[in-house]
Design a protein around this motif. Sequence first.
Motif, PDB file in Angstrom:
ATOM      1  N   LYS A  96     -26.835  -8.564 -48.470  1.00  0.00           N
ATOM      2  CA  LYS A  96     -26.399  -8.647 -49.862  1.00  0.00           C
ATOM      3  C   LYS A  96     -26.486 -10.078 -50.369  1.00  0.00           C
ATOM      4  CE  LYS A  96     -22.468  -7.520 -52.854  1.00  0.00           C
ATOM      5  NZ  LYS A  96     -21.096  -6.977 -52.905  1.00  0.00           N
ATOM      6  N   ASN A  97     -26.003 -11.028 -49.515  1.00  0.00           N
ATOM      7  CA  ASN A  97     -26.078 -12.441 -49.898  1.00  0.00           C
ATOM      8  C   ASN A  97     -27.524 -12.889 -50.050  1.00  0.00           C
ATOM      9  OD1 ASN A  97     -23.315 -12.662 -49.885  1.00  0.00           O
ATOM     10  ND2 ASN A  97     -23.200 -13.486 -47.807  1.00  0.00           N
ATOM     11  N   TYR A  98     -28.373 -12.435 -49.121  1.00  0.00           N
ATOM     12  CA  TYR A  98     -29.788 -12.789 -49.186  1.00  0.00           C
ATOM     13  C   TYR A  98     -30.420 -12.280 -50.468  1.00  0.00           C
ATOM     14  CZ  TYR A  98     -34.805 -12.564 -48.319  1.00  0.00           C
ATOM     15  OH  TYR A  98     -36.152 -12.686 -48.437  1.00  0.00           O
ATOM     16  N   ASN A  99     -30.108 -11.024 -50.795  1.00  0.00           N
ATOM     17  CA  ASN A  99     -30.660 -10.445 -52.015  1.00  0.00           C
ATOM     18  C   ASN A  99     -30.201 -11.227 -53.254  1.00  0.00           C
ATOM     19  OD1 ASN A  99     -31.949  -8.468 -50.505  1.00  0.00           O
ATOM     20  ND2 ASN A  99     -30.333  -6.934 -50.811  1.00  0.00           N
ATOM     21  N   ALA A 100     -28.897 -11.603 -53.247  1.00  0.00           N
ATOM     22  CA  ALA A 100     -28.358 -12.365 -54.381  1.00  0.00           C
ATOM     23  C   ALA A 100     -29.041 -13.724 -54.474  1.00  0.00           C
ATOM     24  CB  ALA A 100     -26.841 -12.523 -54.241  1.00  0.00           C
ATOM     25  N   LEU A 101     -29.178 -14.386 -53.305  1.00  0.00           N
ATOM     26  CA  LEU A 101     -29.838 -15.692 -53.295  1.00  0.00           C
ATOM     27  C   LEU A 101     -31.293 -15.582 -53.721  1.00  0.00           C
ATOM     28  CD1 LEU A 101     -28.377 -17.231 -50.003  1.00  0.00           C
ATOM     29  CD2 LEU A 101     -27.918 -17.985 -52.353  1.00  0.00           C
ATOM     30  N   ASN A 102     -31.960 -14.545 -53.275  1.00  0.00           N
ATOM     31  CA  ASN A 102     -33.362 -14.350 -53.640  1.00  0.00           C
ATOM     32  C   ASN A 102     -33.514 -14.125 -55.143  1.00  0.00           C
ATOM     33  OD1 ASN A 102     -36.102 -14.152 -52.723  1.00  0.00           O
ATOM     34  ND2 ASN A 102     -36.019 -11.957 -53.118  1.00  0.00           N
ATOM     35  N   THR A 103     -32.579 -13.305 -55.701  1.00  0.00           N
ATOM     36  CA  THR A 103     -32.592 -13.073 -57.145  1.00  0.00           C
ATOM     37  C   THR A 103     -32.325 -14.371 -57.899  1.00  0.00           C
ATOM     38  OG1 THR A 103     -31.833 -10.792 -56.846  1.00  0.00           O
ATOM     39  CG2 THR A 103     -31.527 -11.783 -59.035  1.00  0.00           C
ATOM     40  N   SER A 104     -31.319 -15.127 -57.383  1.00  0.00           N
ATOM     41  CA  SER A 104     -30.996 -16.409 -58.020  1.00  0.00           C
ATOM     42  C   SER A 104     -32.166 -17.372 -57.934  1.00  0.00           C
ATOM     43  CB  SER A 104     -29.760 -17.010 -57.350  1.00  0.00           C
ATOM     44  OG  SER A 104     -29.472 -18.283 -57.890  1.00  0.00           O
ATOM     45  N   TYR A 105     -32.834 -17.392 -56.781  1.00  0.00           N
ATOM     46  CA  TYR A 105     -33.986 -18.278 -56.603  1.00  0.00           C
ATOM     47  C   TYR A 105     -35.090 -17.927 -57.592  1.00  0.00           C
ATOM     48  CZ  TYR A 105     -38.293 -20.157 -54.689  1.00  0.00           C
ATOM     49  OH  TYR A 105     -39.496 -20.783 -54.551  1.00  0.00           O
TER      50      TYR A 105
END
Length: 273
Positions: free
Chosen positions: A68-77
């Motif tokens: 979930k954190n990875y997905n959020a970070l990827n979206t933010s990136y």
Amino acid sequence: MKIKYYLPALLLGAATMHSCKVMSPKAYNALIAGRDSLQNRTNSLEAELARLQGDTARLHREMAGLQKNYNALNTSYNTNSTQLSKLSGDLQKREARLREVEDILRKRDEATNALKNKLQQALLGFQQSGLSVDIKNGKVYVSLTDKLLFPSGSIVIDDKGKQALKQLAGVLNKETDINLAIEGHTDNQRVVNLGQIKDNWDLSVLRATSVSRYLTEVEKIDPQRITATGKGEFQPIDPANTPEARSKNRRIEIVLTPKLDELYNLINPPAAK
């Protein structure tokens, strides 16, 4: 499957196998000891299994959280990357626009300095009579004291003043991209006995319009290039209340400004149709 469910069958089998003979106490104790050892090992394995199941469930939860954190970070990136690309594009446009404005201002300053030099050469013979040429804020200021242009208390330009304005007009008629603001200035002494001239406001305005009329009607400078204003006593060069200071303050200033249409269009581009 759980190992403890096999223990009764094992024990039953052992009893059956020995049913045809009587077990000795030693053999019986050995059988019981084996059963207990097997039960202990079974309990240990079951405890380890429960622990492993708990660890597995915990690791699944942690992996889900990390995903979930990875997905959020990827979206933010991705979002930040898009914004960064847009900002980079905007910055490049602004830098290009800045270079355009700087180039026009540089050309304006070059033209202003060239104009100042031309005027100084043309008006060289009048500089000892109270005429000066300076640059302030990208504009050329030609300052003429009242004694160079007008008799005391008069709004009629004398011959020496006309000659200075003729020399000035000779330059300005060749420099058609220059606008003129003609400003009348007085000292702080009250005007008395001047007929229709009631105060310093009147005197400053009428002297400015006298110069404007001479330049347009006699020297044929385009009237659309000229603005005449009266400043009265309120913008003195020297605020001291001395005869010398008052003499400096009684003046006509001709402010020469290059037309900045190109710069204005850069700062305020026309709306797209």
